[in-house]
Design a protein around this motif. Structure first.
Motif: not given
Length: 277
Positions: A122-128, A184-188, A248-254
């Motif tokens: 995954f990519n850190v730029s997903e924060i955008l 893709e993931c969103e809201e878990g 995993l999705t929550l970990f990627m967010l953090d």
């Protein structure tokens, strides 16, 4: 400090800084340049041919001072938080190993599951992908004198808890085609965009233009939502058993916010080094 606390704490500072990177940072207002057509040949000065030894812009000193203040604040935040416990907890529970080079957006996680090599990228730029939680919207109209008058105002919504992340997962076994999935993931929740099979693991995981082009030439598989309910349920269970799940999705967010914080600090240092050179 969690995402919401960190964001709300930072917004209170005079120099606004949020973990949502440029999506939430205020943009500076730039004064329009004078019309070039109004200039005359007489007003054009000869350019100097002597190169300055170093930058000597009128705002360089102020910019360097502001950067130093930002660096001190961000460095204290990093020092206070230390290495987050969530990283050790996740790797210990799932067996994933994390590879994230300084200065790079790409994060790669690998693990063994029986005779499978599993790779999640995954990519850190997903924060955008986050919606702007800071900016307010004001609507103006002109009165009879031609002066701007505020007509309406919309306040920003609450700070979003997360943002969508697009990532890939590959599963490689000896003597078998490689299963390559775009998710893709969103809201878990995890959604499957594509499931395709590739000839070898290198083609599946290599981060090069050539391999990316090769991946795009392969049949993308059927639309996941059109598969039978039993098949979709089995695929979901296949992923969950390999720790491709809500945790995993929550970990990627953090982790994205954690790495973005360190990258931002280094960006500030590089900016100051450039200004002071």
């Amino acid at each position: 400090m969690n995402r919401t606390t960190r964001l709300l704490t930072t917004v209170a500072r005079t120099s606004t800084r949020t973990p949502f990177l440029a999506a939430c940072r205020p943009r500076c207002s730039v004064k329009p340049a004078p019309c070039f057509a109004a200039r005359t040949a007489v007003s054009i000065r000869a350019l100097s041919t002597s190169a300055p030894i170093r930058g000597n812009g009128s705002v360089d000193a102020d910019l360097a001072h502001t950067l130093t203040e930002e660096i001190d604040y961000e460095a204290k935040q990093v020092a206070d938080e230390g290495v987050p416990e969530f990283i050790q907890a996740f790797t210990s529970r799932t067996g994933f190993k994390i590879k994230a080079d300084p200065g790079a957006n790409l994060v790669v996680m690998t693990k063994q599951f029986g005779n499978e090599n599993i790779t999640v990228s995954f990519n850190v730029s997903e924060i955008l992908n986050v919606d702007d939680p800071i900016a307010d919207i004001s609507v103006y109209r002109e009165n009879e004198q031609g002066e701007p008058v505020k007509d309406a105002e919309k306040k920003a919504d609450e700070v979003p808890e997360d943002f969508p992340i697009y990532f890939t997962a590959t599963f490689a076994k000896p003597g078998a085609p490689v299963l390559y999935m775009e998710l893709e993931c969103e809201e878990g929740e995890i959604g499957i965009d594509r499931m395709k099979f590739l000839s070898d693991e290198e083609t599946a995981v290599a981060n090069t233009l050539e391999k990316d082009w090769q991946r795009k030439q392969v049949y993308s598989g059927p639309i996941f939502g059109q598969l039978s309910d039993d098949l979709k349920e089995n695929v979901d269970e296949f992923l969950a058993e390999r720790n491709i799940d809500t945790a995993l999705t929550l970990f990627m967010l953090d982790y994205i916010e954690f790495k973005e914080q360190s990258e931002y600090l280094q960006w500030l240092k590089d900016f100051r080094k450039f200004i002071n050179a």
